[in-house]
Scaffold this active site. Structure first.
Site: not given
Ligand code: FE
Ligand code: ZN
Length: 239
Positions: A54, A56, A58-59, A112, A131, A169
């Protein structure tokens, strides 16, 4: 095929899936470039693809730099093509993507985010859930509805029980504390918490988990209906 778990940022996991016959590799959700580059150089890998679950930050944080450095291709969900930086190959729900030994089927699992997907490497029995499903937890609902998240989790539940789960995570211990609060007599959960603590105490990740372990221990997967799931999700948001 071999999986390398790479810790990124504060508590993210990126993963390398490596074809050991020719050292070519894909990276799932590179949060940042430098830890990935370290691994690629150390093991002399030929990094060929980024697979994003996805959009985001942090990905996808490593997409741009890794693409520039390795001239690789970025893969993601077609409906997220505006949000995944540097995307080259777009996939549809339930599409199979193949390149040499890498073969994976993607599933759209919204909740999400609206464009979240998971990657099922069916030949290896491995599922990258980003996530959406965590060990003993699930992602926050940012863009979808409770119904969407619940049905995405139902889909994940339908994979074979011995499927290995690699998620986005290291939230497992905190998730475990929430699960045990609401399911305190669950002996499988009590055992799993012991093994989680042992892994963490020894500096190991708690990943992978399996569908079987999550069916036994994860209260979000164990929710019988969307009503009880929604209540737990709200409680977890404030836990
Ligand atoms: Fe994340
Ligand atoms: Zn995420």
């Amino acid at each position: 095929m071999r999986i390398e778990i790479i810790k990124c940022l504060k508590d993210n996991f990126s993963y390398l899936i490596i074809d050991e016959q020719n050292n070519s590799a894909c990276v799932i959700d590179p949060s940042e470039a430098s830890p990935i580059i370290d691994h690629v150089e150390k093991f002399k890998l030929n990094l060929k693809f980024i697979l994003n679950t996805h959009h985001h930050f942090d990905h996808i944080g490593g997409n741009k730099e890794l693409k520039k450095k390795y001239n690789l291709k970025v893969i993601g969900f077609e409906k997220d093509k505006e949000r995944i930086p540097e995307i080259d190959i777009t996939l549809k729900d339930k599409e199979i993507w193949k390149s040499n030994k890498f073969e994976t089927k993607i599933y759209h699992i919204p909740g999400h985010t609206s464009g979240h997907i998971c990657y099922h490497f069916f030949n290896q029995n491995i599922l990258f859930t980003g996530d959406t499903l965590f060990s003993l937890g699930c992602g926050r609902i940012f863009e979808g509805t409770y119904e969407q998240m619940f049905s995405s989790l139902q889909l994940i539940k339908s994979f074979p029980e011995n499927t290995k789960i690699y998620c986005g995570h290291e939230y497992t211990l905190k998730n475990a504390e929430f699960c045990i609060k609401h399911d305190k007599d669950n002996s499988a959960l009590i055992e799993k918490i012991k093994s989680i603590k042992k892994k963490l105490d020894n500096g190991f990740p708690t990943i992978p988990t399996t569908i079987k372990e999550e069916l036994d221990c994860n209260i979000f997967l164990r929710s019988k209906d969307v009503g009880s799931f929604s209540k737990l999700r709200d409680l977890k948001d404030n836990f």
